[in-house]
Design a protein around this motif. Structure first.
Motif, PDB file in Angstrom:
ATOM      1  N   ALA A  24       2.960   8.614  21.339  1.00  0.00           N
ATOM      2  CA  ALA A  24       2.177   8.853  22.548  1.00  0.00           C
ATOM      3  C   ALA A  24       0.791   8.252  22.384  1.00  0.00           C
ATOM      4  CB  ALA A  24       2.073  10.342  22.830  1.00  0.00           C
ATOM      5  N   SER A  25       0.376   7.460  23.329  1.00  0.00           N
ATOM      6  CA  SER A  25      -0.979   6.905  23.308  1.00  0.00           C
ATOM      7  C   SER A  25      -1.709   7.305  24.568  1.00  0.00           C
ATOM      8  CB  SER A  25      -0.921   5.383  23.189  1.00  0.00           C
ATOM      9  OG  SER A  25      -0.237   4.818  24.285  1.00  0.00           O
ATOM     10  N   GLY A  26      -3.023   7.311  24.479  1.00  0.00           N
ATOM     11  CA  GLY A  26      -3.833   7.777  25.594  1.00  0.00           C
ATOM     12  C   GLY A  26      -4.722   8.899  25.111  1.00  0.00           C
ATOM     13  N   ARG A  27      -5.901   8.960  25.666  1.00  0.00           N
ATOM     14  CA  ARG A  27      -6.944   9.862  25.172  1.00  0.00           C
ATOM     15  C   ARG A  27      -6.530  11.326  25.215  1.00  0.00           C
ATOM     16  NH1 ARG A  27     -11.593  11.697  27.729  1.00  0.00           N
ATOM     17  NH2 ARG A  27     -10.963  10.590  29.614  1.00  0.00           N
ATOM     18  N   THR A  28      -5.710  11.711  26.178  1.00  0.00           N
ATOM     19  CA  THR A  28      -5.354  13.119  26.343  1.00  0.00           C
ATOM     20  C   THR A  28      -3.938  13.433  25.893  1.00  0.00           C
ATOM     21  OG1 THR A  28      -4.633  12.722  28.610  1.00  0.00           O
ATOM     22  CG2 THR A  28      -6.937  13.372  28.293  1.00  0.00           C
ATOM     23  N   ALA A  29      -3.305  12.495  25.222  1.00  0.00           N
ATOM     24  CA  ALA A  29      -1.889  12.661  24.886  1.00  0.00           C
ATOM     25  C   ALA A  29      -1.621  13.933  24.093  1.00  0.00           C
ATOM     26  CB  ALA A  29      -1.387  11.442  24.117  1.00  0.00           C
ATOM     27  N   ILE A  30      -2.512  14.259  23.158  1.00  0.00           N
ATOM     28  CA  ILE A  30      -2.232  15.397  22.285  1.00  0.00           C
ATOM     29  C   ILE A  30      -2.407  16.733  22.989  1.00  0.00           C
ATOM     30  CG2 ILE A  30      -2.840  14.111  20.215  1.00  0.00           C
ATOM     31  CD1 ILE A  30      -5.488  15.611  20.184  1.00  0.00           C
ATOM     32  N   THR A  31      -2.924  16.730  24.200  1.00  0.00           N
ATOM     33  CA  THR A  31      -3.129  17.996  24.914  1.00  0.00           C
ATOM     34  C   THR A  31      -1.914  18.404  25.739  1.00  0.00           C
ATOM     35  OG1 THR A  31      -4.070  16.986  26.896  1.00  0.00           O
ATOM     36  CG2 THR A  31      -5.585  17.473  25.087  1.00  0.00           C
ATOM     37  N   TYR A  32      -0.945  17.517  25.848  1.00  0.00           N
ATOM     38  CA  TYR A  32       0.225  17.791  26.671  1.00  0.00           C
ATOM     39  C   TYR A  32       1.351  18.422  25.866  1.00  0.00           C
ATOM     40  CZ  TYR A  32      -1.598  14.995  30.545  1.00  0.00           C
ATOM     41  OH  TYR A  32      -2.341  14.519  31.584  1.00  0.00           O
ATOM     42  N   ALA A  33       2.128  19.242  26.538  1.00  0.00           N
ATOM     43  CA  ALA A  33       3.423  19.627  25.989  1.00  0.00           C
ATOM     44  C   ALA A  33       4.329  18.400  26.038  1.00  0.00           C
ATOM     45  CB  ALA A  33       4.030  20.747  26.808  1.00  0.00           C
ATOM     46  N   MET A  34       5.274  18.357  25.127  1.00  0.00           N
ATOM     47  CA  MET A  34       6.181  17.208  25.058  1.00  0.00           C
ATOM     48  C   MET A  34       7.619  17.688  25.154  1.00  0.00           C
ATOM     49  SD  MET A  34       4.089  14.693  24.683  1.00  0.00           S
ATOM     50  CE  MET A  34       5.181  13.366  24.148  1.00  0.00           C
ATOM     51  N   GLY A  35       8.431  16.868  25.764  1.00  0.00           N
ATOM     52  CA  GLY A  35       9.835  17.224  25.896  1.00  0.00           C
ATOM     53  C   GLY A  35      10.739  16.045  25.641  1.00  0.00           C
ATOM     54  N   TRP A  36      11.982  16.354  25.317  1.00  0.00           N
ATOM     55  CA  TRP A  36      13.044  15.355  25.244  1.00  0.00           C
ATOM     56  C   TRP A  36      14.096  15.698  26.291  1.00  0.00           C
ATOM     57  CZ3 TRP A  36      12.994  10.957  22.418  1.00  0.00           C
ATOM     58  CH2 TRP A  36      12.115  10.868  21.338  1.00  0.00           C
ATOM     59  N   PHE A  37      14.491  14.695  27.026  1.00  0.00           N
ATOM     60  CA  PHE A  37      15.570  14.813  27.998  1.00  0.00           C
ATOM     61  C   PHE A  37      16.605  13.751  27.683  1.00  0.00           C
ATOM     62  CE2 PHE A  37      13.869  17.656  31.345  1.00  0.00           C
ATOM     63  CZ  PHE A  37      12.575  17.815  30.862  1.00  0.00           C
ATOM     64  N   ARG A  38      17.779  13.886  28.268  1.00  0.00           N
ATOM     65  CA  ARG A  38      18.807  12.865  28.063  1.00  0.00           C
ATOM     66  C   ARG A  38      19.599  12.681  29.349  1.00  0.00           C
ATOM     67  NH1 ARG A  38      22.764  16.104  23.812  1.00  0.00           N
ATOM     68  NH2 ARG A  38      23.648  17.615  25.302  1.00  0.00           N
ATOM     69  N   GLN A  39      20.149  11.488  29.475  1.00  0.00           N
ATOM     70  CA  GLN A  39      20.944  11.170  30.650  1.00  0.00           C
ATOM     71  C   GLN A  39      22.154  10.344  30.238  1.00  0.00           C
ATOM     72  OE1 GLN A  39      18.750   9.333  33.849  1.00  0.00           O
ATOM     73  NE2 GLN A  39      20.284   9.945  35.347  1.00  0.00           N
ATOM     74  N   ALA A  40      23.319  10.898  30.481  1.00  0.00           N
ATOM     75  CA  ALA A  40      24.572  10.204  30.211  1.00  0.00           C
ATOM     76  C   ALA A  40      25.006   9.459  31.466  1.00  0.00           C
ATOM     77  CB  ALA A  40      25.640  11.206  29.789  1.00  0.00           C
ATOM     78  N   PRO A  41      25.832   8.426  31.326  1.00  0.00           N
ATOM     79  CA  PRO A  41      26.268   7.662  32.494  1.00  0.00           C
ATOM     80  C   PRO A  41      26.913   8.552  33.547  1.00  0.00           C
ATOM     81  CG  PRO A  41      26.857   6.523  30.493  1.00  0.00           C
ATOM     82  CD  PRO A  41      26.337   7.860  30.077  1.00  0.00           C
ATOM     83  N   GLY A  42      26.469   8.420  34.785  1.00  0.00           N
ATOM     84  CA  GLY A  42      27.046   9.167  35.880  1.00  0.00           C
ATOM     85  C   GLY A  42      26.588  10.613  35.968  1.00  0.00           C
ATOM     86  N   LYS A  43      25.662  11.003  35.118  1.00  0.00           N
ATOM     87  CA  LYS A  43      25.185  12.382  35.117  1.00  0.00           C
ATOM     88  C   LYS A  43      23.689  12.439  35.373  1.00  0.00           C
ATOM     89  CE  LYS A  43      28.740  14.300  32.097  1.00  0.00           C
ATOM     90  NZ  LYS A  43      29.008  15.142  30.895  1.00  0.00           N
ATOM     91  N   ARG A  45      19.770  13.618  34.678  1.00  0.00           N
ATOM     92  CA  ARG A  45      18.961  13.792  33.486  1.00  0.00           C
ATOM     93  C   ARG A  45      18.867  15.286  33.164  1.00  0.00           C
ATOM     94  NH1 ARG A  45      13.681  10.103  32.995  1.00  0.00           N
ATOM     95  NH2 ARG A  45      15.360   8.662  33.563  1.00  0.00           N
ATOM     96  N   GLU A  46      19.049  15.635  31.908  1.00  0.00           N
ATOM     97  CA  GLU A  46      19.044  17.045  31.539  1.00  0.00           C
ATOM     98  C   GLU A  46      18.063  17.329  30.411  1.00  0.00           C
ATOM     99  OE1 GLU A  46      22.851  18.358  30.084  1.00  0.00           O
ATOM    100  OE2 GLU A  46      22.790  17.068  28.321  1.00  0.00           O
ATOM    101  N   PHE A  47      17.568  18.542  30.413  1.00  0.00           N
ATOM    102  CA  PHE A  47      16.638  19.018  29.403  1.00  0.00           C
ATOM    103  C   PHE A  47      17.337  19.159  28.065  1.00  0.00           C
ATOM    104  CE2 PHE A  47      13.174  21.365  27.631  1.00  0.00           C
ATOM    105  CZ  PHE A  47      13.726  22.425  26.917  1.00  0.00           C
TER     106      PHE A  47
END
Length: 119
Positions: A24-43, A45-47
């Protein structure tokens, strides 16, 4: 403005492991919560998982609980994926915003990294 770049995806056999990274780059990047999502073909995007700005709280989808671990260190966020299954195959996206499982809570997104798990 926050920029996110994922890496670490690839092809792995079922039962194997991968570690995804998100820079993550950007002056405020470390202040944000971070998440991973995924998306399979035809589906949709899910948490997958999220972590708050300090790293003190983490949340997981039931489908990955006990197998995946999210962590963060300064401007880096990691997703350790163990005991991978074919159903984990998807494009994995890193996101920054307010912690939670809904895509609308996240303001910034990476371009994604492909994870393919063969049976």
């Amino acid at each position: 403005q926050v920029q996110l770049v994922e890496s670490g995806g690839g092809l792995v056999q079922a039962g194997g492991s991968l570690r995804l990274s998100c820079a993550a780059s950007g002056r405020t990047a470390i202040t944000y919560a971070m998440g991973w999502f995924r998306q399979a073909p035809g589906k949709e995007r899910e948490f997958v998982t999220s972590i708050n700005w300090s790293g003190s709280n983490t949340y997981y989808a039931d489908s990955v609980k006990g197998r995946f671990t999210i962590s963060r260190d300064k401007n880096m966020v990691y997703l350790q994926m163990n005991s991978l299954k074919p159903e984990d195959t998807a494009v994995y996206y890193c996101a920054a915003g307010a912690t939670g499982r809904y895509t609308g809570l996240y303001n910034y997104w990476g371009r994604g990294t492909q994870v393919t798990v063969s049976s």
